[in-house]
Design a protein around this motif. Structure first.
Motif, PDB file in Angstrom:
ATOM      1  N   SER A 189       0.820  -1.210   0.000  1.00  0.00           N
ATOM      2  CA  SER A 189       0.000   0.000   0.000  1.00  0.00           C
ATOM      3  C   SER A 189       0.855   1.261   0.000  1.00  0.00           C
ATOM      4  CB  SER A 189      -0.929   0.007   1.212  1.00  0.00           C
ATOM      5  OG  SER A 189      -0.201   0.139   2.421  1.00  0.00           O
ATOM      6  N   TRP A 190       2.128   1.176   0.471  1.00  0.00           N
ATOM      7  CA  TRP A 190       3.019   2.335   0.513  1.00  0.00           C
ATOM      8  C   TRP A 190       4.040   2.328  -0.623  1.00  0.00           C
ATOM      9  CZ3 TRP A 190       1.949   6.382   3.471  1.00  0.00           C
ATOM     10  CH2 TRP A 190       1.139   6.192   4.594  1.00  0.00           C
ATOM     11  N   SER A 191       3.870   1.441  -1.564  1.00  0.00           N
ATOM     12  CA  SER A 191       4.768   1.379  -2.715  1.00  0.00           C
ATOM     13  C   SER A 191       4.105   2.007  -3.927  1.00  0.00           C
ATOM     14  CB  SER A 191       5.152  -0.077  -3.019  1.00  0.00           C
ATOM     15  OG  SER A 191       5.788  -0.675  -1.904  1.00  0.00           O
ATOM     16  N   SER A 192       4.921   2.338  -4.915  1.00  0.00           N
ATOM     17  CA  SER A 192       4.386   2.948  -6.127  1.00  0.00           C
ATOM     18  C   SER A 192       3.650   1.893  -6.963  1.00  0.00           C
ATOM     19  CB  SER A 192       5.518   3.557  -6.950  1.00  0.00           C
ATOM     20  OG  SER A 192       6.353   2.525  -7.458  1.00  0.00           O
TER      21      SER A 192
ATOM     22  N   GLU B 121       0.168   7.198  -3.263  1.00  0.00           N
ATOM     23  CA  GLU B 121      -0.860   7.340  -4.297  1.00  0.00           C
ATOM     24  C   GLU B 121      -2.118   6.532  -3.962  1.00  0.00           C
ATOM     25  OE1 GLU B 121      -1.416   6.515  -9.098  1.00  0.00           O
ATOM     26  OE2 GLU B 121       0.590   6.763  -8.230  1.00  0.00           O
ATOM     27  N   ALA B 122      -1.939   5.372  -3.378  1.00  0.00           N
ATOM     28  CA  ALA B 122      -3.116   4.560  -3.045  1.00  0.00           C
ATOM     29  C   ALA B 122      -4.032   5.293  -2.086  1.00  0.00           C
ATOM     30  CB  ALA B 122      -2.673   3.226  -2.443  1.00  0.00           C
ATOM     31  N   TYR B 123      -3.448   5.954  -1.087  1.00  0.00           N
ATOM     32  CA  TYR B 123      -4.260   6.646  -0.080  1.00  0.00           C
ATOM     33  C   TYR B 123      -4.841   7.948  -0.624  1.00  0.00           C
ATOM     34  CZ  TYR B 123      -2.127   3.238   2.983  1.00  0.00           C
ATOM     35  OH  TYR B 123      -1.722   2.052   3.566  1.00  0.00           O
ATOM     36  N   THR B 124      -4.099   8.642  -1.461  1.00  0.00           N
ATOM     37  CA  THR B 124      -4.653   9.857  -2.059  1.00  0.00           C
ATOM     38  C   THR B 124      -5.820   9.527  -2.984  1.00  0.00           C
ATOM     39  OG1 THR B 124      -2.982   9.733  -3.818  1.00  0.00           O
ATOM     40  CG2 THR B 124      -2.482  11.103  -1.899  1.00  0.00           C
TER      41      THR B 124
ATOM     42  N   ARG C 194      -3.982   9.794 -14.798  1.00  0.00           N
ATOM     43  CA  ARG C 194      -3.313   8.547 -14.428  1.00  0.00           C
ATOM     44  C   ARG C 194      -4.303   7.654 -13.699  1.00  0.00           C
ATOM     45  NH1 ARG C 194       2.452   7.800 -11.258  1.00  0.00           N
ATOM     46  NH2 ARG C 194       2.633   5.554 -11.636  1.00  0.00           N
ATOM     47  N   ALA C 195      -4.523   6.484 -14.220  1.00  0.00           N
ATOM     48  CA  ALA C 195      -5.521   5.574 -13.646  1.00  0.00           C
ATOM     49  C   ALA C 195      -4.963   4.918 -12.394  1.00  0.00           C
ATOM     50  CB  ALA C 195      -5.900   4.498 -14.663  1.00  0.00           C
ATOM     51  N   PRO C 196      -5.745   4.873 -11.324  1.00  0.00           N
ATOM     52  CA  PRO C 196      -5.295   4.160 -10.126  1.00  0.00           C
ATOM     53  C   PRO C 196      -5.194   2.674 -10.377  1.00  0.00           C
ATOM     54  CG  PRO C 196      -7.585   4.814  -9.917  1.00  0.00           C
ATOM     55  CD  PRO C 196      -7.084   5.443 -11.170  1.00  0.00           C
ATOM     56  N   VAL C 197      -4.231   2.057  -9.746  1.00  0.00           N
ATOM     57  CA  VAL C 197      -3.999   0.626  -9.926  1.00  0.00           C
ATOM     58  C   VAL C 197      -4.935  -0.152  -8.992  1.00  0.00           C
ATOM     59  CG1 VAL C 197      -2.286  -1.221  -9.797  1.00  0.00           C
ATOM     60  CG2 VAL C 197      -1.619   1.067 -10.541  1.00  0.00           C
ATOM     61  N   PRO C 198      -5.736  -1.091  -9.509  1.00  0.00           N
ATOM     62  CA  PRO C 198      -6.684  -1.824  -8.654  1.00  0.00           C
ATOM     63  C   PRO C 198      -6.029  -2.486  -7.451  1.00  0.00           C
ATOM     64  CG  PRO C 198      -7.126  -2.259 -10.971  1.00  0.00           C
ATOM     65  CD  PRO C 198      -5.855  -1.472 -10.919  1.00  0.00           C
ATOM     66  N   GLU C 199      -4.891  -3.182  -7.633  1.00  0.00           N
ATOM     67  CA  GLU C 199      -4.244  -3.861  -6.527  1.00  0.00           C
ATOM     68  C   GLU C 199      -3.778  -2.884  -5.453  1.00  0.00           C
ATOM     69  OE1 GLU C 199      -4.018  -7.073  -5.830  1.00  0.00           O
ATOM     70  OE2 GLU C 199      -5.281  -7.386  -7.572  1.00  0.00           O
ATOM     71  N   THR C 200      -3.263  -1.746  -5.864  1.00  0.00           N
ATOM     72  CA  THR C 200      -2.828  -0.750  -4.896  1.00  0.00           C
ATOM     73  C   THR C 200      -3.997  -0.209  -4.102  1.00  0.00           C
ATOM     74  OG1 THR C 200      -1.092  -0.134  -6.460  1.00  0.00           O
ATOM     75  CG2 THR C 200      -1.485   1.355  -4.619  1.00  0.00           C
ATOM     76  N   LEU C 201      -5.111   0.029  -4.789  1.00  0.00           N
ATOM     77  CA  LEU C 201      -6.313   0.502  -4.107  1.00  0.00           C
ATOM     78  C   LEU C 201      -6.806  -0.522  -3.101  1.00  0.00           C
ATOM     79  CD1 LEU C 201      -8.393   2.224  -6.938  1.00  0.00           C
ATOM     80  CD2 LEU C 201      -7.409   3.299  -4.919  1.00  0.00           C
ATOM     81  N   LYS C 202      -6.771  -1.778  -3.461  1.00  0.00           N
ATOM     82  CA  LYS C 202      -7.222  -2.829  -2.546  1.00  0.00           C
ATOM     83  C   LYS C 202      -6.353  -2.873  -1.304  1.00  0.00           C
ATOM     84  CE  LYS C 202      -9.106  -5.822  -6.195  1.00  0.00           C
ATOM     85  NZ  LYS C 202      -8.972  -7.122  -6.874  1.00  0.00           N
ATOM     86  N   MET C 203      -5.040  -2.787  -1.489  1.00  0.00           N
ATOM     87  CA  MET C 203      -4.141  -2.823  -0.343  1.00  0.00           C
ATOM     88  C   MET C 203      -4.403  -1.634   0.581  1.00  0.00           C
ATOM     89  SD  MET C 203      -2.469  -5.576  -0.932  1.00  0.00           S
ATOM     90  CE  MET C 203      -1.941  -6.659  -2.270  1.00  0.00           C
ATOM     91  N   GLY C 204      -4.542  -0.447  -0.004  1.00  0.00           N
ATOM     92  CA  GLY C 204      -4.808   0.736   0.808  1.00  0.00           C
ATOM     93  C   GLY C 204      -6.131   0.645   1.533  1.00  0.00           C
ATOM     94  N   ALA C 205      -7.157   0.109   0.863  1.00  0.00           N
ATOM     95  CA  ALA C 205      -8.475  -0.038   1.495  1.00  0.00           C
ATOM     96  C   ALA C 205      -8.407  -1.007   2.676  1.00  0.00           C
ATOM     97  CB  ALA C 205      -9.493  -0.522   0.467  1.00  0.00           C
ATOM     98  N   ILE C 206      -7.655  -2.093   2.520  1.00  0.00           N
ATOM     99  CA  ILE C 206      -7.525  -3.066   3.614  1.00  0.00           C
ATOM    100  C   ILE C 206      -6.835  -2.440   4.813  1.00  0.00           C
ATOM    101  CG2 ILE C 206      -6.427  -5.239   4.295  1.00  0.00           C
ATOM    102  CD1 ILE C 206      -6.866  -6.213   1.417  1.00  0.00           C
ATOM    103  N   VAL C 207      -5.787  -1.644   4.566  1.00  0.00           N
ATOM    104  CA  VAL C 207      -5.071  -0.993   5.669  1.00  0.00           C
ATOM    105  C   VAL C 207      -5.983  -0.012   6.398  1.00  0.00           C
ATOM    106  CG1 VAL C 207      -3.173   0.563   6.230  1.00  0.00           C
ATOM    107  CG2 VAL C 207      -2.813  -1.293   4.607  1.00  0.00           C
ATOM    108  N   ILE C 208      -6.747   0.780   5.639  1.00  0.00           N
ATOM    109  CA  ILE C 208      -7.637   1.776   6.245  1.00  0.00           C
ATOM    110  C   ILE C 208      -8.690   1.100   7.123  1.00  0.00           C
ATOM    111  CG2 ILE C 208      -9.485   3.417   5.712  1.00  0.00           C
ATOM    112  CD1 ILE C 208      -7.829   4.422   3.418  1.00  0.00           C
ATOM    113  N   THR C 209      -9.225  -0.008   6.657  1.00  0.00           N
ATOM    114  CA  THR C 209     -10.286  -0.675   7.411  1.00  0.00           C
ATOM    115  C   THR C 209      -9.751  -1.520   8.564  1.00  0.00           C
ATOM    116  OG1 THR C 209     -10.241  -2.513   5.809  1.00  0.00           O
ATOM    117  CG2 THR C 209     -11.836  -0.745   5.436  1.00  0.00           C
TER     118      THR C 209
END
Length: 291
Positions: free
Chosen positions: A38-41, A59-62, A250-265
């Motif tokens: 989630s903290w990687s590009s 980027e995932a969190y933004t 720039r399109a967000p990457v699905p896997e990055t979004l998933k990782m960030g969502a899991i961390v937030i929750t």
């Protein structure tokens, strides 16, 4: 002889430490993997990140924070978890206290009635019609009221209350304390470990539930965080690309979004656990006989 025995004990300790270390790694690494990704590009995630973050990026969190309605979803999730947990604990603990009273008429019959509800279910369609008929659909109370009384938690708390010496209740009643006063002054403080343990289970269930919002909030209303993120993650790749073009090309990457969502929750529940850990350890022995 003692030296050989000591060597065998040391060798066994090393083997045990290695086995426990392996199990710890198996349990912890999936969480660590999600966190570092989630903290990687996005480019680094596509190549593979396994031990430490690579090409550090937020980027995932933004992208998550730019999702419309996310702030209101977080507020609904917190409100539902706090209010729902308090209501469930109050209803279940009071019902358990009533069932634990040996002078209650038809006590065994009522107890069996609660147990039957754990195994007999009318199904989703009758339940959906019931929610609609009592005007809970598209209503915030649908997150709280249907889960206020749960037979499993009532049975657990009842077992814990029965381990409390009855002499305490009898002495309080002799001093003029009524049912409600005994419950709040004696039962709740003594049953705090068991109630806190069950409170953790209830809070996690409320926080992680996405189905209720998905099934009963049919109009354009704010959804809980889990439901909101699930709908966002389940959209198609084309929709993600459209979202990225609207946010700067720039399109967000699905896997990055998933990782960030899991961390937030995961963070809120992870922050709560240390504060109730001392009660949780005691609550693991819920219903045990105390001497």
């Amino acid at each position: 002889m003692n030296k050989k025995k000591k060597e065998r004990i040391t060798f066994a300790g090393i083997i045990n430490s290695l086995i426990l270390g392996l199990f710890t790694f198996i349990c912890v690494y999936p969480l660590w993997y999600i966190f570092i990704n989630s903290w990687s590009s996005p480019a680094a995630v596509n190549r593979g990140v396994y031990l430490i973050p690579r090409e550090f990026s937020v980027e995932a969190y933004t992208n998550l924070l730019e999702i419309p309605g996310l702030t209101s979803s977080i507020g609904i999730a917190f409100a539902r978890t706090i209010l729902g947990t308090l209501l469930t604990l109050m209803c279940c603990s009071f019902a358990a206290y009533i069932l634990a009273n040996r002078d209650l008429p038809c006590r065994k019959l009522l107890y069996r009635f609660f147990i039957i509800t754990m195994y007999v279910n009318a199904g989703f369609i009758p339940y959906y019609l019931l929610i609609s008929n009592i005007k809970l659909k598209n209503n915030f109370l649908v997150y709280i009221l249907p889960y206020a009384v749960q037979a499993y938690f009532i049975i657990l708390i009842k077992t814990y209350i029965e381990s409390i010496p009855g002499e305490l209740v009898e002495s309080a009643e002799m001093d003029g304390a009524g049912l409600v006063k005994v419950f709040f002054r004696i039962i709740l403080p003594l049953a705090k470990p068991g109630i806190a343990t069950i409170g953790l289970f209830v809070a996690v269930a409320h926080w992680n539930d996405w189905f209720t919002g998905n099934a009963y909030m049919l109009q354009d209303q704010p959804l809980p965080l889990q439901t909101h993120l699930r709908k966002m993650i389940s959209v198609s790749q084309q929709e993600l690309e459209d979202m990225g073009s609207m946010q700067g090309g720039r399109a967000p990457v699905p896997e990055t979004l998933k990782m960030g969502a899991i961390v937030i929750t995961t963070i809120p529940i992870g922050c709560v656990f240390p504060f109730i850990q001392k009660y949780f350890v005691k609550g693991l022995l819920i219903g045990s006989v105390k001497e």
